[in-house]
Design an enzyme around this catalytic site. Sequence first.
Site, PDB file in Angstrom:
ATOM      1  N   HIS A  92       0.837  -1.199   0.000  1.00  0.00           N
ATOM      2  CA  HIS A  92       0.000   0.000   0.000  1.00  0.00           C
ATOM      3  C   HIS A  92       0.875   1.254   0.000  1.00  0.00           C
ATOM      4  CE1 HIS A  92      -4.014  -1.586   0.264  1.00  0.00           C
ATOM      5  NE2 HIS A  92      -3.769  -2.282   1.372  1.00  0.00           N
TER       6      HIS A  92
ATOM      7  N   CYS B 125      -0.008   2.640  -4.701  1.00  0.00           N
ATOM      8  CA  CYS B 125      -0.752   3.849  -5.051  1.00  0.00           C
ATOM      9  C   CYS B 125       0.101   5.092  -4.795  1.00  0.00           C
ATOM     10  CB  CYS B 125      -2.028   3.942  -4.220  1.00  0.00           C
ATOM     11  SG  CYS B 125      -3.176   2.576  -4.483  1.00  0.00           S
TER      12      CYS B 125
END
Length: 391
Positions: free
Chosen positions: A198, A254
């Site tokens: 992440h 991301c």
Amino acid sequence: MDDFDDEIAQAIPANIYMFAGASDSQQSTEISNVKTFQLPDPAGKAGGACTSALLQTLYRDEGDDDIRYTWAETLQLMREKIEEIGLNQEPQLSTSRPIDVNEEIEIVPPDCEGTKRALLVGINYEGEPNALTGCQKDTRNVKEFLINVCGFERENMLILMDDGKHHQPTKQLIQDGLSRLAEISQPGDCIFFQFSGHGGRLADRDGDEDDGYDEILIPGDYKENGQIVDDWIYSEFVTKIQAGVHVVALIDCCHSGTAMDLPYVCNVGENEIRRSEGFSAKSSPPPDLVTAPRKSEKDKKKKKSSAEKKSKKPDKKEKEKKTSKPKSSKKKEPEPEPDEEDEEFDQEEELEQEPEPEEDYDYDYDPEPEPEPQEEKSKKKRGIFGFGKKK
């Protein structure tokens, strides 16, 4: 080179290239079946779209002597492969030098005569509501590529995964691994850093981001210890690597476009490198903004109270020294209650006085028994991850 390029060369001595899975404003995507990308023996079905697309491109490049892709072509091919499975994320290249993106891509340059080292991080966030499924597989696939195609040796790799068989991908271990790589790598060496997990953004608090956000990597222990901010990566890794070291990074998460705060960027479809908007060489890079200690309200009140006492009763300090041990010890704080972190740093100071001989380190764990927590913490504080012996 103009003055800007000269300033960058002084601030960042090494040649660094970073592939990002998405621009700063985009989210990256997992794919349910990496066999779509026709990887040789892919390690599992799920994986990051950027990692899988890059590996397929590089395998094709290495497998055919007649195919030699440039940096710009590699970006374009990655984008096409990602589009083929219905995704719209835009991979991005950033660098520490104003390179010609129409030159051939080099994971390991032909003149590399030193040690090839890698820090590989794959985090599935096991047991979390936001768990991923393919990040560990990304790391395994990258490891196989580096060993089988690029000539890396397993003893020179530190692999962090939350699979119960490797060191846990904690914030401290990731940072320690990066710091260690910067410390021991010499001219002629190569570094590969891979992160799959992440990522995110935080509001910029020191004014060095043109878009108003700092990019972050999210380690396995983010709830306890926070995130890894791009400012830290820049100050403690990017600027600390020696000239003559070749570094390639693959950040598949991301908002990863400028996760290393490199000064030059190239997007899909562009044939020239350009300066990253808002970048300025940071002479004194800020500390990790997320976890930098702040003064509590209690500390502020204590300071204010102390100042008031000094102004009202100038000789009270002498009286306290003689009659009020608790207040004196509180004010001077010679021996605060030791917490785990303090004890670790104390151990570090004691141990560092007795240098240990260099050793080769094997980072594969047997599934049973897990190392004692204190032993692991002592290792990471002292930064003993050797990535093999120096040459």
